[in-house]
Motif scaffolding. Structure first.
Motif, mmCIF file in Angstrom:
data_model
loop_
_atom_site.group_PDB
_atom_site.id
_atom_site.type_symbol
_atom_site.label_atom_id
_atom_site.label_comp_id
_atom_site.label_asym_id
_atom_site.label_seq_id
_atom_site.Cartn_x
_atom_site.Cartn_y
_atom_site.Cartn_z
ATOM 1 N N PRO A 77 -20.519 28.877 23.921
ATOM 2 C CA PRO A 77 -20.985 28.011 22.924
ATOM 3 C C PRO A 77 -20.591 26.525 23.186
ATOM 4 O O PRO A 77 -19.373 26.046 23.794
ATOM 5 N N ASP A 78 -21.285 25.494 22.860
ATOM 6 C CA ASP A 78 -21.200 24.082 23.266
ATOM 7 C C ASP A 78 -19.642 23.627 22.796
ATOM 8 O O ASP A 78 -19.218 22.778 23.571
ATOM 9 N N LYS A 79 -19.310 23.998 21.585
ATOM 10 C CA LYS A 79 -18.348 23.294 20.920
ATOM 11 C C LYS A 79 -16.881 23.745 21.625
ATOM 12 O O LYS A 79 -16.083 23.020 21.689
ATOM 13 N N ILE A 80 -17.080 24.993 22.058
ATOM 14 C CA ILE A 80 -15.746 25.486 22.707
ATOM 15 C C ILE A 80 -15.699 24.949 24.175
ATOM 16 O O ILE A 80 -14.648 24.182 24.625
ATOM 17 N N ARG A 81 -16.837 24.780 24.784
ATOM 18 C CA ARG A 81 -16.912 24.134 26.206
ATOM 19 C C ARG A 81 -16.544 22.713 25.930
ATOM 20 O O ARG A 81 -15.610 21.943 26.773
ATOM 21 N N SER A 82 -16.818 21.918 25.078
ATOM 22 C CA SER A 82 -16.652 20.696 24.655
ATOM 23 C C SER A 82 -15.194 20.263 24.549
ATOM 24 O O SER A 82 -14.568 19.477 24.990
ATOM 25 N N PHE A 83 -14.501 21.232 23.672
ATOM 26 C CA PHE A 83 -12.967 21.243 23.660
ATOM 27 C C PHE A 83 -12.359 21.118 24.772
ATOM 28 O O PHE A 83 -11.551 20.333 25.263
ATOM 29 N N TYR A 84 -12.828 22.335 25.772
ATOM 30 C CA TYR A 84 -12.213 22.393 26.992
ATOM 31 C C TYR A 84 -12.300 21.458 28.033
ATOM 32 O O TYR A 84 -11.635 21.033 28.915
ATOM 33 N N GLU A 85 -13.434 20.656 27.813
ATOM 34 C CA GLU A 85 -13.946 19.525 28.917
ATOM 35 C C GLU A 85 -13.763 18.376 28.556
ATOM 36 O O GLU A 85 -13.648 17.410 29.321
ATOM 37 N N ASN A 86 -13.263 18.003 27.205
ATOM 38 C CA ASN A 86 -12.803 16.756 26.613
ATOM 39 C C ASN A 86 -11.476 16.473 26.131
ATOM 40 O O ASN A 86 -11.194 15.494 26.009
ATOM 41 N N VAL A 87 -11.151 17.551 25.521
ATOM 42 C CA VAL A 87 -9.720 17.328 24.596
ATOM 43 C C VAL A 87 -8.896 18.002 25.591
ATOM 44 O O VAL A 87 -7.964 17.458 26.097
ATOM 45 N N HIS A 88 -8.535 19.228 25.777
ATOM 46 C CA HIS A 88 -7.786 19.925 26.459
ATOM 47 C C HIS A 88 -8.092 21.312 27.308
ATOM 48 O O HIS A 88 -9.023 21.987 26.481
ATOM 49 N N SER A 89 -7.740 21.889 28.309
ATOM 50 C CA SER A 89 -8.054 22.749 28.982
ATOM 51 C C SER A 89 -6.943 23.883 28.547
ATOM 52 O O SER A 89 -6.023 24.307 29.271
ATOM 53 N N GLY A 90 -6.644 24.176 27.296
ATOM 54 C CA GLY A 90 -5.973 24.954 26.545
ATOM 55 C C GLY A 90 -4.883 24.299 25.643
ATOM 56 O O GLY A 90 -4.662 22.873 26.301
ATOM 57 N N PHE A 91 -4.638 24.576 24.734
ATOM 58 C CA PHE A 91 -3.283 23.874 23.850
ATOM 59 C C PHE A 91 -2.677 25.094 23.153
ATOM 60 O O PHE A 91 -3.278 25.903 22.269
ATOM 61 N N TYR A 92 -1.499 25.126 23.635
ATOM 62 C CA TYR A 92 -0.572 26.487 23.087
ATOM 63 C C TYR A 92 0.783 25.978 22.924
ATOM 64 O O TYR A 92 1.306 24.782 23.549
ATOM 65 N N TYR A 93 1.566 26.850 22.439
ATOM 66 C CA TYR A 93 3.083 26.632 22.213
ATOM 67 C C TYR A 93 3.486 26.810 23.952
ATOM 68 O O TYR A 93 3.424 27.622 24.255
ATOM 69 N N TYR A 94 4.324 25.584 24.049
ATOM 70 C CA TYR A 94 4.648 25.512 25.309
ATOM 71 C C TYR A 94 5.699 26.686 26.018
ATOM 72 O O TYR A 94 5.489 27.432 27.052
ATOM 73 N N PRO A 95 6.823 26.981 25.059
ATOM 74 C CA PRO A 95 7.416 28.150 25.654
ATOM 75 C C PRO A 95 7.176 29.220 26.049
ATOM 76 O O PRO A 95 7.523 30.011 26.819
ATOM 77 N N SER A 96 6.365 29.721 25.168
ATOM 78 C CA SER A 96 5.510 31.062 25.288
ATOM 79 C C SER A 96 4.258 31.144 26.023
ATOM 80 O O SER A 96 3.684 32.163 26.380
ATOM 81 N N LYS A 97 3.505 29.634 26.222
ATOM 82 C CA LYS A 97 2.142 29.880 26.697
ATOM 83 C C LYS A 97 1.358 30.584 26.007
ATOM 84 O O LYS A 97 0.387 31.133 26.309
ATOM 85 N N SER A 98 1.582 30.848 24.435
ATOM 86 C CA SER A 98 0.788 31.460 23.764
ATOM 87 C C SER A 98 0.658 30.863 22.313
ATOM 88 O O SER A 98 0.958 29.809 22.100
ATOM 89 N N MET A 99 -0.069 31.308 21.431
ATOM 90 C CA MET A 99 -0.099 31.078 19.882
ATOM 91 C C MET A 99 -1.185 29.638 20.020
ATOM 92 O O MET A 99 -0.699 28.725 19.599
ATOM 93 N N GLY A 100 -2.272 29.701 20.946
ATOM 94 C CA GLY A 100 -3.187 28.703 20.809
ATOM 95 C C GLY A 100 -4.137 29.189 21.643
ATOM 96 O O GLY A 100 -4.441 30.229 22.303
ATOM 97 N N LEU A 101 -4.897 28.066 22.118
ATOM 98 C CA LEU A 101 -6.289 28.266 22.877
ATOM 99 C C LEU A 101 -5.468 28.449 24.344
ATOM 100 O O LEU A 101 -4.886 27.336 24.910
ATOM 101 N N GLU A 102 -6.022 29.346 24.922
ATOM 102 C CA GLU A 102 -5.438 29.572 26.478
ATOM 103 C C GLU A 102 -5.869 28.431 27.462
ATOM 104 O O GLU A 102 -7.140 28.244 27.142
ATOM 105 N N SER A 103 -5.294 28.221 28.609
ATOM 106 C CA SER A 103 -5.797 27.391 29.654
ATOM 107 C C SER A 103 -6.945 28.159 30.210
ATOM 108 O O SER A 103 -6.954 29.117 30.288
#
Length: 185
Positions: A77-103
């Protein structure tokens, strides 16, 4: 901070309004982080208990590094691609690399795994096709927000777990936005 939040607002203001509101209130710092030749933004978020949590927002312009997903990327879907292409290629809790949008490189392709839960559910009862399904959000404990691109109209998603029966026909952004805030708290 305001520049970073403006990027979020520009691309996902409706989809991630709760996450943006939380960041607006609790984000205390953003820093550019380099690991090898990869760049990210490190977010320092102070939650209600006063604890500082660190979230990584990967560079949306970095190399894709996920062959299967790259093959199917135009079907996501367009909005998911837009997030990954324009905001972040993943956004998650850094210590565990989880609890978020995967890279992009860590997005789970469901067809790559054996899911024991299928024996309990029964293959004939599945309402997603593993061949066209990707887990974009992970809670780090075996639960994913999955998009089956063959059935993703209206940002349709499935809450997929390795331990519990799936929940179908959920709005992808509603679940992701709610879980991001839960992670912050």
């Amino acid at each position: 901070i305001s520049r970073v939040l403006n990027v979020w607002k520009r691309y996902v203001s409706n989809e991630m309004s709760n996450t943006i509101s939380f960041l607006k209130e609790c984000l205390i710092d953003v820093e550019l982080m380099a690991i090898g030749d990869r760049y990210s933004i490190l977010y320092s978020v102070k939650n209600a208990r006063g604890k500082i949590l660190y979230y990584e927002g990967r560079n949306p312009k970095e190399y894709f590094n996920n062959e299967q997903l790259e093959e199917d990327w135009s079907k996501i879907p367009d909005k998911i691609r837009s997030f990954y292409e324009n905001v972040h290629s993943g956004f998650y809790y850094y210590p565990s690399k989880s609890m978020g949008l995967e890279s992009l490189e860590n997005i789970t392709y469901l067809d790559d795994y054996e899911w024991g839960i299928v024996d309990e559910i029964g293959e004939h009862n599945l309402k997603i096709d593993f061949v066209s399904s990707y887990g974009f959000f992970s809670n780090g404990m075996g639960t994913y927000v999955v998009v089956d691109y063959k059935n993703s109209l209206g940002d349709n998603a499935t809450l997929w777990s390795s331990k519990e029966e799936p929940e179908y026909n959920l709005n992808f952004w509603d679940v992701v936005d709610e879980w991001m805030v839960i992670g912050f708290e």
